[in-house]
Scaffold this active site. Structure first.
Site, PDB file in Angstrom:
ATOM      1  CG  ASN A  67      49.073  41.660 -14.424  1.00  0.00           C
ATOM      2  OD1 ASN A  67      49.680  41.237 -13.442  1.00  0.00           O
ATOM      3  ND2 ASN A  67      49.421  42.768 -15.043  1.00  0.00           N
ATOM      4  CG  ASP A  86      57.004  40.706 -15.189  1.00  0.00           C
ATOM      5  OD1 ASP A  86      56.781  41.279 -16.264  1.00  0.00           O
ATOM      6  OD2 ASP A  86      56.242  40.793 -14.209  1.00  0.00           O
ATOM      7  CB  ILE A 110      57.289  54.709 -11.244  1.00  0.00           C
ATOM      8  CG1 ILE A 110      58.632  55.013 -11.918  1.00  0.00           C
ATOM      9  CG2 ILE A 110      57.317  55.090  -9.772  1.00  0.00           C
ATOM     10  CD1 ILE A 110      59.821  54.334 -11.308  1.00  0.00           C
ATOM     11  N   GLY A 111      55.313  52.023 -10.058  1.00  0.00           N
ATOM     12  CA  GLY A 111      54.012  51.752  -9.459  1.00  0.00           C
ATOM     13  C   GLY A 111      54.246  51.378  -8.011  1.00  0.00           C
ATOM     14  CB  SER A 112      52.366  49.357  -5.544  1.00  0.00           C
ATOM     15  OG  SER A 112      52.073  48.283  -6.396  1.00  0.00           O
TER      16      SER A 112
END
Length: 431
Positions: A8, A153, A214-216
């Site tokens: 990843n 994705d 919800i991340g960067s």
């Protein structure tokens, strides 16, 4: 022995997990070890390696020789041989997370054609596709016997309704250039769907959820009967929610005024206008915006600690504090999509699910969202459960009170495990 390497590649990080596949239990590949490399472009990079079988054994080091994703992957292979005594000939498959797959709607083996297709899409996912390609190239060179497979994705959103995926622009141009909503974070959403279905003891194709990664990088997704029916990101990961350095949704003309030579006012006067190239616009909106542009930091935990969250229930309150403003902007945009997706699902929602680095770690953001969506019939947040999410070893944590209302859940999402499962189950890859 058949080993699967799940890779990843982030914009400045590299996460890798090694799994063992058993033919008689393909749906449950066993995690052997995991590694993470951070600060790749700000040396010294930080490398971590953890072993599952040896719970107290791990390696953590700063590495000056890591300066890009290729060197990070080489360092992992070096440590894999030295610390784990793994014979790389046993690695049969390498699963690569690729953010943008364009018209690819299922995993593909990496050959020359698929490699160049992904390369052409790099401009649409500038934070990720390029780094993924770098690792793919390195993996093919270092492990030529292994099958490199791209997992996209965007593929999770392949069944978006036409009216959701279509932009209101000239459709001939749109079709010629592939200009439509693709959506992203699909591997995370696939894992969330699988995990929540198991937790609620429901078949995945009967599940209706609103999922928040919800991340960067941040996005949301409405899932009906196990399929994505809408998502906040679009043609690129830039649209929708703001992120650490991404602007999120803005008026499309803002970038032209942002770069205008006129400091005092917006103008269409050609003498003071400036030609804005795509690369410049994307650099500003992808790398120089978001929470960091508002507060000076990309660390949402730091922003939350400094923000005043006492007046969140008052929509008319104003603030001059940049941290409070950033927190409120994030909350406002999340609620915007949560309300829309609740309507899209006709109120028939099994759960609202938080995931991603911020979603899984920020009790404050979960509390603020929970207080707002309670009016839609979601369970009231249990403060004890909400504060102890990071101490719970389960994949799914229920943070709502047991009041029979719609569930409020946290999912410890795992994109590497999702790739390993999909790879292990795909019989065509094991012929």
């Amino acid at each position: 022995m058949s080993l699967v390497l799940a890779v990843n590649a982030g914009s400045s990080s590299l996460k890798i997990s090694l799994f063992r596949r058993s033919a008689d239990n393909a749906a449950n590949p066993a995690l052997l070890l995991s590694s993470s490399t951070s600060s790749i472009f700000a040396p010294p990079a930080r490398f971590k390696l953890s072993f599952v079988a040896l719970q107290h054994r791990s390696l953590s080091e700063e590495v000056d020789s890591i300066y890009d994703h290729e060197s990070a992957f080489k360092h992992f292979l070096h440590r894999l041989k030295e610390e784990a005594s793994v014979d790389t000939i046993d690695i049969k498959h390498i699963a690569h997370r690729v953010v943008h797959g364009g018209d690819y709607i299922s995993p593909v083996m990496i050959f020359e054609e698929s490699y160049h297709h992904i390369k052409k899409l790099s401009d649409l996912a500038p934070l990720h596709n390029g780094s993924a390609l770098s690792v793919i190239s390195s993996a093919i060179k270092a492990l030529p016997h292994a099958k490199s497979i791209a997992f996209f994705d965007s593929a999770f959103h392949k069944d978006l309704p036409t009216h959701v995926a279509t932009y209101a622009i000239n459709q001939q141009v749109a079709h010629e250039k592939g200009l439509k909503k693709y959506g992203f974070h699909g591997l995370s959403y696939a894992f969330i769907l699988r995990a929540v279905a198991a937790h609620l003891n429901k078949a995945p194709d009967t599940l209706n959820i609103i999922a928040l990664h919800i991340g960067s990088g941040a996005s949301m997704c409405a899932i009906r009967n196990g399929q994505s029916i809408d998502t906040s990101m679009g043609l690129t990961p830039l649209s929708g929610l703001p992120g650490a350095t991404r602007a999120g949704d803005i008026d499309a003309s803002l970038i032209f005024h942002y770069t205008s030579r006129s400091p005092a006012h917006m103008s269409h006067d050609p003498s003071i206008s400036k030609e804005v190239k795509v690369t410049e616009a994307e650099d500003i909106l992808n790398f120089k915006s978001g929470w960091k542009a508002l507060t000076g930091t990309a660390d949402f935990k730091e922003i939350t600690e400094k923000a005043d969250t006492s007046a969140l229930s008052d929509p008319t309150s104003r603030t001059a504090d940049p941290n409070t403003l950033a927190f409120r902007i994030m909350l406002d945009r999340i609620l915007h999509f949560a309300g829309a997706y609740h309507l899209a699902l006709h109120g028939n929602v099994d759960a609202l699910v938080f995931a991603g680095g911020v979603g899984e770690r920020s009790a404050e953001l979960r509390r603020a969202v929970g207080e707002a969506v309670a009016c839609l019939g979601f369970a009231v947040i249990d403060e004890t459960k909400n504060s102890q999410v990071n101490d719970d070893e389960g994949i799914i944590v229920d943070i709502g009170k047991d009041d029979g209302r719609k569930r409020m859940l946290v999912c410890h999402t795992d994109e590497q495990l999702e790739m390993a499962i999909e790879c292990s189950l795909a019989k065509e890859f094991w012929v």
